[in-house]
Write a protein that holds these residues in place. Sequence first.
Motif, PDB file in Angstrom:
ATOM      1  N   TRP A 247       0.831  -1.206   0.000  1.00  0.00           N
ATOM      2  CA  TRP A 247       0.000   0.000   0.000  1.00  0.00           C
ATOM      3  C   TRP A 247       0.867   1.258   0.000  1.00  0.00           C
ATOM      4  CZ3 TRP A 247      -3.121   1.574   4.947  1.00  0.00           C
ATOM      5  CH2 TRP A 247      -4.043   2.583   4.648  1.00  0.00           C
ATOM      6  N   VAL A 248       1.894   1.262   0.817  1.00  0.00           N
ATOM      7  CA  VAL A 248       2.766   2.430   0.948  1.00  0.00           C
ATOM      8  C   VAL A 248       3.654   2.615  -0.272  1.00  0.00           C
ATOM      9  CG1 VAL A 248       4.757   3.332   2.222  1.00  0.00           C
ATOM     10  CG2 VAL A 248       2.782   2.439   3.469  1.00  0.00           C
ATOM     11  N   HIS A 249       4.173   1.518  -0.820  1.00  0.00           N
ATOM     12  CA  HIS A 249       5.227   1.628  -1.837  1.00  0.00           C
ATOM     13  C   HIS A 249       4.760   1.434  -3.270  1.00  0.00           C
ATOM     14  CE1 HIS A 249       8.571   2.022   0.962  1.00  0.00           C
ATOM     15  NE2 HIS A 249       8.017   1.103   1.707  1.00  0.00           N
ATOM     16  N   THR A 250       3.534   0.984  -3.474  1.00  0.00           N
ATOM     17  CA  THR A 250       3.084   0.791  -4.862  1.00  0.00           C
ATOM     18  C   THR A 250       1.817   1.554  -5.194  1.00  0.00           C
ATOM     19  OG1 THR A 250       1.757  -1.189  -4.378  1.00  0.00           O
ATOM     20  CG2 THR A 250       4.101  -1.524  -4.864  1.00  0.00           C
TER      21      THR A 250
ATOM     22  N   ASN B 206      14.459  -5.583   1.102  1.00  0.00           N
ATOM     23  CA  ASN B 206      14.782  -6.279  -0.142  1.00  0.00           C
ATOM     24  C   ASN B 206      13.744  -6.050  -1.236  1.00  0.00           C
ATOM     25  OD1 ASN B 206      17.222  -7.366   0.705  1.00  0.00           O
ATOM     26  ND2 ASN B 206      16.255  -9.168   1.604  1.00  0.00           N
ATOM     27  N   LYS B 207      12.478  -5.990  -0.871  1.00  0.00           N
ATOM     28  CA  LYS B 207      11.424  -5.897  -1.883  1.00  0.00           C
ATOM     29  C   LYS B 207      11.101  -4.464  -2.287  1.00  0.00           C
ATOM     30  CE  LYS B 207       6.918  -7.876  -3.026  1.00  0.00           C
ATOM     31  NZ  LYS B 207       5.835  -8.789  -2.570  1.00  0.00           N
TER      32      LYS B 207
ATOM     33  N   THR C 276      16.232   9.616  -8.000  1.00  0.00           N
ATOM     34  CA  THR C 276      15.517   9.783  -9.262  1.00  0.00           C
ATOM     35  C   THR C 276      14.159   9.089  -9.230  1.00  0.00           C
ATOM     36  OG1 THR C 276      17.542  10.013 -10.550  1.00  0.00           O
ATOM     37  CG2 THR C 276      15.574   9.300 -11.737  1.00  0.00           C
ATOM     38  N   LEU C 277      14.129   7.871  -8.719  1.00  0.00           N
ATOM     39  CA  LEU C 277      12.870   7.148  -8.638  1.00  0.00           C
ATOM     40  C   LEU C 277      11.908   7.853  -7.685  1.00  0.00           C
ATOM     41  CD1 LEU C 277      12.506   3.314  -8.495  1.00  0.00           C
ATOM     42  CD2 LEU C 277      11.154   4.739  -6.966  1.00  0.00           C
ATOM     43  N   ILE C 278      12.406   8.316  -6.566  1.00  0.00           N
ATOM     44  CA  ILE C 278      11.548   9.014  -5.602  1.00  0.00           C
ATOM     45  C   ILE C 278      10.956  10.281  -6.214  1.00  0.00           C
ATOM     46  CG2 ILE C 278      11.591  10.338  -3.445  1.00  0.00           C
ATOM     47  CD1 ILE C 278      13.541   8.219  -2.358  1.00  0.00           C
ATOM     48  N   ARG C 279      11.749  10.987  -6.993  1.00  0.00           N
ATOM     49  CA  ARG C 279      11.271  12.231  -7.608  1.00  0.00           C
ATOM     50  C   ARG C 279      10.239  11.981  -8.708  1.00  0.00           C
ATOM     51  NH1 ARG C 279      17.070  13.864  -7.253  1.00  0.00           N
ATOM     52  NH2 ARG C 279      17.211  15.499  -5.670  1.00  0.00           N
ATOM     53  N   ASN C 280      10.314  10.840  -9.381  1.00  0.00           N
ATOM     54  CA  ASN C 280       9.527  10.659 -10.600  1.00  0.00           C
ATOM     55  C   ASN C 280       8.393   9.649 -10.531  1.00  0.00           C
ATOM     56  OD1 ASN C 280      11.017  12.494 -12.428  1.00  0.00           O
ATOM     57  ND2 ASN C 280      12.717  11.094 -12.024  1.00  0.00           N
ATOM     58  N   VAL C 281       8.365   8.831  -9.496  1.00  0.00           N
ATOM     59  CA  VAL C 281       7.308   7.821  -9.384  1.00  0.00           C
ATOM     60  C   VAL C 281       6.362   8.234  -8.264  1.00  0.00           C
ATOM     61  CG1 VAL C 281       6.784   5.404  -8.930  1.00  0.00           C
ATOM     62  CG2 VAL C 281       8.829   6.014 -10.248  1.00  0.00           C
TER      63      VAL C 281
ATOM     64  N   SER D 212       2.739   6.806  -2.323  1.00  0.00           N
ATOM     65  CA  SER D 212       2.538   7.475  -1.035  1.00  0.00           C
ATOM     66  C   SER D 212       3.868   7.743  -0.352  1.00  0.00           C
ATOM     67  CB  SER D 212       1.656   6.609  -0.130  1.00  0.00           C
ATOM     68  OG  SER D 212       0.409   6.380  -0.719  1.00  0.00           O
ATOM     69  N   PHE D 213       4.758   6.768  -0.393  1.00  0.00           N
ATOM     70  CA  PHE D 213       6.066   6.903   0.245  1.00  0.00           C
ATOM     71  C   PHE D 213       6.899   7.975  -0.452  1.00  0.00           C
ATOM     72  CE2 PHE D 213      10.524   5.921   0.815  1.00  0.00           C
ATOM     73  CZ  PHE D 213      10.626   5.634   2.177  1.00  0.00           C
ATOM     74  N   ASN D 214       7.001   7.892  -1.753  1.00  0.00           N
ATOM     75  CA  ASN D 214       7.853   8.820  -2.491  1.00  0.00           C
ATOM     76  C   ASN D 214       7.411  10.265  -2.304  1.00  0.00           C
ATOM     77  OD1 ASN D 214       9.240   6.605  -3.376  1.00  0.00           O
ATOM     78  ND2 ASN D 214       8.438   6.650  -5.470  1.00  0.00           N
ATOM     79  N   LYS D 215       6.118  10.490  -2.292  1.00  0.00           N
ATOM     80  CA  LYS D 215       5.616  11.861  -2.142  1.00  0.00           C
ATOM     81  C   LYS D 215       6.027  12.476  -0.813  1.00  0.00           C
ATOM     82  CE  LYS D 215       1.248  11.292  -2.805  1.00  0.00           C
ATOM     83  NZ  LYS D 215      -0.190  11.642  -2.928  1.00  0.00           N
ATOM     84  N   VAL D 216       5.986  11.676   0.246  1.00  0.00           N
ATOM     85  CA  VAL D 216       6.227  12.241   1.573  1.00  0.00           C
ATOM     86  C   VAL D 216       7.712  12.432   1.869  1.00  0.00           C
ATOM     87  CG1 VAL D 216       6.359  10.123   2.962  1.00  0.00           C
ATOM     88  CG2 VAL D 216       5.276  12.175   3.909  1.00  0.00           C
ATOM     89  N   VAL D 217       8.595  11.717   1.152  1.00  0.00           N
ATOM     90  CA  VAL D 217      10.033  11.854   1.437  1.00  0.00           C
ATOM     91  C   VAL D 217      10.763  12.761   0.451  1.00  0.00           C
ATOM     92  CG1 VAL D 217      10.115   9.600   2.550  1.00  0.00           C
ATOM     93  CG2 VAL D 217      10.731   9.793   0.132  1.00  0.00           C
ATOM     94  N   ARG D 218      10.109  13.198  -0.595  1.00  0.00           N
ATOM     95  CA  ARG D 218      10.792  13.996  -1.619  1.00  0.00           C
ATOM     96  C   ARG D 218      11.489  15.227  -1.063  1.00  0.00           C
ATOM     97  NH1 ARG D 218       6.112  13.516  -5.968  1.00  0.00           N
ATOM     98  NH2 ARG D 218       6.801  11.522  -6.872  1.00  0.00           N
TER      99      ARG D 218
END
Length: 316
Positions: free
Chosen positions: A245-248, A269-270, A278-283, A286-292
């Motif tokens: 839920w958090v990462h996809t 690992n997963k 780069t992945l955090i900025r572009n994908v 929920s996780f990526n948005k909050v850590v950008r």
Amino acid sequence: MKILVLGLTLLTIGYYLKSISQNVFEQDSSLDRDIDNKISINTIPNRQKVPKILHYAYPDDPENRPFTFIHWLAMTSAIETIKPVKTLFHCVHEPESYWYQLIKPKISVVKARIVTEIFGNPVKVLQHKSDVIRMEALRDYGGIYLDLDVLVFKPFDDLLYDDFTMGIEMVPNAVGLCNAVMISRPFAPFLTRWIEQYKYFDDNDYNYHSVLLPYNLSKKYEDDIHVLNETAFFWPTWVEDHLKWVHTSNEYDFSNQYAYHMWFTRGYNKYLRRLTPTLIRNVETSFNKVVRRFLNYLPVNFNEEIFKREMIGENR
């Protein structure tokens, strides 16, 4: 006679506190005593019980786990959000990685003792060694302890006025108080009682003393602890559906919680290992948005080729 009794009582209390300080966990004579001078009662505002000191524990690790981008991200989020007067990194040996060198200018290294026992009970599990180091640090200094995989989104200022604070960890068929986040004044009564229970410690029981025991104690000594609900620090949980839920997905909103425990052991690992700036900025997850926003603290000359070199090191 009353004066004599009072004197004996005070003497007994003083001896008790001294014995806790010296004997509950063996003191490290090589501790940097300059830290004691820099962290004083004068740094604590009126009525605030907990000094704004961050603590991290990095015990001697036989598995030689590296200090990764995820650890840098967690520490950066805490330092830049909480804005502590000091960040103490309690370690037996300092990590050797690019990411540790990036964070090192913002921390003070404290030599931790090599934990082998508690009250004569053997300690071999790495996580339990870390438990001892973190509890010793909070007992002696007070402050905020965070695991190296805890992201911080909001300041903890309003949590510094209670003696001791923890958050609920709620997973299927179990409720506890997770020690990945703890906020304590020096020698808080709840922490002292908790430490005393280590006389009955069993290294083979993975999470009783670190999660279930404090929960049980909180029911008995509820006036000595401030308990936050599960969404404060430990939601979503480590179950696979929550990690996915958090990462996809892009559905979870972290805006109402202080922090998020990333569950490094379960999710590295997963999900976590593949993350790059780069992945955090572009994908959009929920996780990526909050850590950008924390990527702004990367050096201006940062090169993602570093990831390739670090990954090679991890896989040796």
